[in-house]
Design a protein around this motif. Structure first.
Motif, PDB file in Angstrom:
ATOM      1  N   LEU A   1       0.964  -1.265   0.040  1.00 44.60           N
ATOM      2  CA  LEU A   1      -0.094   0.012  -0.128  1.00 44.60           C
ATOM      3  C   LEU A   1       0.856   1.353  -0.250  1.00 44.60           C
ATOM      4  CD1 LEU A   1      -2.915   0.998   0.246  1.00 44.60           C
ATOM      5  CD2 LEU A   1      -2.859   0.920   2.718  1.00 44.60           C
ATOM      6  N   GLU A   2       0.996   1.901  -1.173  1.00 42.55           N
ATOM      7  CA  GLU A   2       1.873   3.061  -1.206  1.00 42.55           C
ATOM      8  C   GLU A   2       0.997   4.339  -0.998  1.00 42.55           C
ATOM      9  OE1 GLU A   2       5.286   1.301  -4.241  1.00 42.55           O
ATOM     10  OE2 GLU A   2       3.254   2.144  -4.964  1.00 42.55           O
ATOM     11  N   ARG A   3       1.782   5.467  -0.427  1.00 39.16           N
ATOM     12  CA  ARG A   3       1.380   6.935  -0.378  1.00 39.16           C
ATOM     13  C   ARG A   3       0.128   6.928   0.146  1.00 39.16           C
ATOM     14  NH1 ARG A   3       2.488   8.484  -6.751  1.00 39.16           N
ATOM     15  NH2 ARG A   3       0.941   6.496  -6.782  1.00 39.16           N
ATOM     16  N   VAL A   4      -0.297   6.415   1.263  1.00 36.39           N
ATOM     17  CA  VAL A   4      -1.109   6.508   1.881  1.00 36.39           C
ATOM     18  C   VAL A   4      -1.794   7.788   2.509  1.00 36.39           C
ATOM     19  CG1 VAL A   4      -2.611   5.647   3.984  1.00 36.39           C
ATOM     20  CG2 VAL A   4      -1.331   4.040   2.902  1.00 36.39           C
ATOM     21  N   TYR A   5      -0.516   8.337   2.946  1.00 34.52           N
ATOM     22  CA  TYR A   5      -0.895   9.858   3.487  1.00 34.52           C
ATOM     23  C   TYR A   5      -1.398  10.812   2.411  1.00 34.52           C
ATOM     24  CZ  TYR A   5      -0.177  13.472   6.736  1.00 34.52           C
ATOM     25  OH  TYR A   5      -0.214  14.603   7.585  1.00 34.52           O
ATOM     26  N   ARG A   6      -0.642  10.790   1.333  1.00 37.58           N
ATOM     27  CA  ARG A   6      -1.149  11.792   0.151  1.00 37.58           C
ATOM     28  C   ARG A   6      -2.484  11.321  -0.172  1.00 37.58           C
ATOM     29  NH1 ARG A   6       2.578  11.556  -4.651  1.00 37.58           N
ATOM     30  NH2 ARG A   6       1.292  13.218  -5.190  1.00 37.58           N
ATOM     31  N   HIS A   7      -2.943  10.124  -0.124  1.00 42.25           N
ATOM     32  CA  HIS A   7      -4.431   9.897  -0.484  1.00 42.25           C
ATOM     33  C   HIS A   7      -5.267  10.712   0.498  1.00 42.25           C
ATOM     34  CE1 HIS A   7      -2.958   6.943  -3.166  1.00 42.25           C
ATOM     35  NE2 HIS A   7      -2.892   6.000  -2.466  1.00 42.25           N
ATOM     36  N   LEU A   8      -4.746  10.919   1.631  1.00 39.72           N
ATOM     37  CA  LEU A   8      -5.705  11.806   2.561  1.00 39.72           C
ATOM     38  C   LEU A   8      -6.063  13.362   1.991  1.00 39.72           C
ATOM     39  CD1 LEU A   8      -4.304  10.786   6.221  1.00 39.72           C
ATOM     40  CD2 LEU A   8      -6.145   9.914   4.741  1.00 39.72           C
ATOM     41  N   PHE A   9      -5.199  13.660   0.911  1.00 36.83           N
ATOM     42  CA  PHE A   9      -5.325  14.914   0.485  1.00 36.83           C
ATOM     43  C   PHE A   9      -6.467  15.003  -0.789  1.00 36.83           C
ATOM     44  CE2 PHE A   9      -0.554  15.328   0.994  1.00 36.83           C
ATOM     45  CZ  PHE A   9      -0.694  15.474   2.212  1.00 36.83           C
ATOM     46  N   ASN A  10      -7.212  13.752  -0.905  1.00 37.69           N
ATOM     47  CA  ASN A  10      -8.040  13.809  -2.142  1.00 37.69           C
ATOM     48  C   ASN A  10      -9.452  14.172  -1.414  1.00 37.69           C
ATOM     49  OD1 ASN A  10     -10.191  12.847  -3.736  1.00 37.69           O
ATOM     50  ND2 ASN A  10      -8.750  11.226  -4.331  1.00 37.69           N
ATOM     51  N   ARG A  11      -9.964  15.436  -1.825  1.00 33.20           N
ATOM     52  CA  ARG A  11     -11.230  15.938  -1.289  1.00 33.20           C
ATOM     53  C   ARG A  11     -12.298  15.118  -1.610  1.00 33.20           C
ATOM     54  NH1 ARG A  11     -13.896  21.689  -3.586  1.00 33.20           N
ATOM     55  NH2 ARG A  11     -13.688  22.735  -1.727  1.00 33.20           N
ATOM     56  N   GLU A  12     -12.457  14.433  -2.651  1.00 35.45           N
ATOM     57  CA  GLU A  12     -13.710  13.555  -2.878  1.00 35.45           C
ATOM     58  C   GLU A  12     -13.683  12.388  -2.169  1.00 35.45           C
ATOM     59  OE1 GLU A  12     -15.036  11.014  -6.854  1.00 35.45           O
ATOM     60  OE2 GLU A  12     -14.032  13.027  -7.185  1.00 35.45           O
ATOM     61  N   LEU A  13     -12.613  11.911  -1.458  1.00 34.25           N
ATOM     62  CA  LEU A  13     -12.649  10.983  -0.456  1.00 34.25           C
ATOM     63  C   LEU A  13     -13.645  11.576   0.940  1.00 34.25           C
ATOM     64  CD1 LEU A  13      -9.333   9.249  -0.186  1.00 34.25           C
ATOM     65  CD2 LEU A  13     -11.292   7.987  -0.805  1.00 34.25           C
ATOM     66  N   TYR A  14     -13.326  12.735   1.066  1.00 36.23           N
ATOM     67  CA  TYR A  14     -14.056  13.384   2.293  1.00 36.23           C
ATOM     68  C   TYR A  14     -15.578  13.589   1.948  1.00 36.23           C
ATOM     69  CZ  TYR A  14      -9.429  14.163   4.368  1.00 36.23           C
ATOM     70  OH  TYR A  14      -8.249  13.867   4.740  1.00 36.23           O
ATOM     71  N   LEU A  15     -15.835  13.771   0.753  1.00 35.70           N
ATOM     72  CA  LEU A  15     -17.120  14.070   0.283  1.00 35.70           C
ATOM     73  C   LEU A  15     -17.919  12.834   0.306  1.00 35.70           C
ATOM     74  CD1 LEU A  15     -16.780  16.622  -2.756  1.00 35.70           C
ATOM     75  CD2 LEU A  15     -17.525  17.171  -0.241  1.00 35.70           C
ATOM     76  N   GLN A  16     -17.424  11.707  -0.038  1.00 35.21           N
ATOM     77  CA  GLN A  16     -17.861  10.465  -0.067  1.00 35.21           C
ATOM     78  C   GLN A  16     -18.140   9.985   1.647  1.00 35.21           C
ATOM     79  OE1 GLN A  16     -16.243   7.269  -2.733  1.00 35.21           O
ATOM     80  NE2 GLN A  16     -17.023   5.594  -1.722  1.00 35.21           N
TER      81      GLN A  16
END
Length: 189
Positions: free
Chosen positions: A21-36
Motif C-alpha cells: 500500500l503506497e502513499r497512503v498519507y498523500r491519499h488523505l489530500f483527496n477532497r472527493e474521499l471526504y465527500l464520500q
C-alpha cells in the motif's frame, strides 16, 4: 487527482494482489474521499452530537474539508480528545464509558477506514464475518447452517465485562499496516 471510486478501486486491486500500500498519507489530500465519507456518516444517529467542541455534521462545509486537508498536507492536523460520557447499559443500572469525537475527527477516521478497508478487505478470509461490508451475524449463521452439517449443538457464552478494562490498542494491527505500507507517514503509538 483521481476520483474516490478510481482510487479505492486501485487500492483494492493492490490489496488483492498482495502488493504494498503506497502513499497512503498523500491519499488523505483527496477532497472527493471526504465527500464520500461525509455521505456515508452524516446520516448516522450521532452525527449531530457534539464532541469536545460544538462542531457537528450540519455545520460542515467544503471550506472545513479543505482546512482538514491543508492541516494534513503540512502535518499540522491534531486529533481532539473525545468527550467522555457514561451511558446506561441495556437492562441494567450500570453505566459504560463512551467517547464522542469531534466531527472533523469522525470524518478523517472514516476516510482512513475507507482506504484501509479497500486494501485489506480482499485479503480477509471468506469465513470472517465481523465488521465487514455486506457481512454480518445472519450471513455467518447461514454459512454455519450450510457448511457445518455434522454439528448437533452449540455452546454460547459471554464473559462479563471482558473488554471494559482492556486497551483498544492492538499492536498486531499496527504492525500489519506498517508491513503493508511503503513510504507511509505515521507515528508509533
Amino acid at each position: 487527482m483521481q476520483s474516490a471510486a478510481t482510487l479505492l478501486g486501485v487500492i483494492q486491486d493492490r490489496g488483492s494482489k498482495g502488493l504494498p500500500l503506497e502513499r497512503v498519507y498523500r491519499h488523505l489530500f483527496n477532497r472527493e474521499l471526504y465527500l464520500q465519507a461525509f455521505a456515508r456518516i452524516a446520516s448516522n444517529e450521532g452525527a449531530l452530537t457534539p464532541g469536545a467542541t460544538a462542531e457537528t455534521a450540519d455545520g460542515m462545509s467544503l471550506g472545513d474539508i479543505d482546512a482538514i486537508i491543508e492541516a494534513l498536507r503540512f502535518e499540522r492536523y491534531r486529533w481532539t480528545p473525545a468527550r467522555r460520557v457514561y451511558i446506561e447499559k441495556k437492562n441494567s443500572k450500570k453505566k459504560r464509558p463512551l467517547g464522542i469525537p469531534v466531527w472533523s475527527d469522525k470524518l478523517l477516521q472514516e476516510v482512513l477506514r475507507m482506504l484501509l478497508e479497500a486494501y485489506f478487505e480482499p485479503q480477509f478470509s471468506p469465513c470472517s464475518h465481523g465488521f465487514r461490508p455486506g457481512r454480518g451475524c445472519h450471513m455467518a449463521l447461514q454459512e454455519i447452517k450450510r457448511t457445518w452439517l455434522g454439528t448437533t449443538w452449540f455452546v454460547e457464552g459471554d464473559i462479563a465485562a471482558c473488554f471494559e478494562a482492556s486497551s483498544h490498542y492492538l499492536p498486531g494491527s499496527c504492525n500489519l499496516i506498517k508491513e503493508a505500507s511503503v513510504g507511509a507517514n505515521y507515528v508509533d503509538a
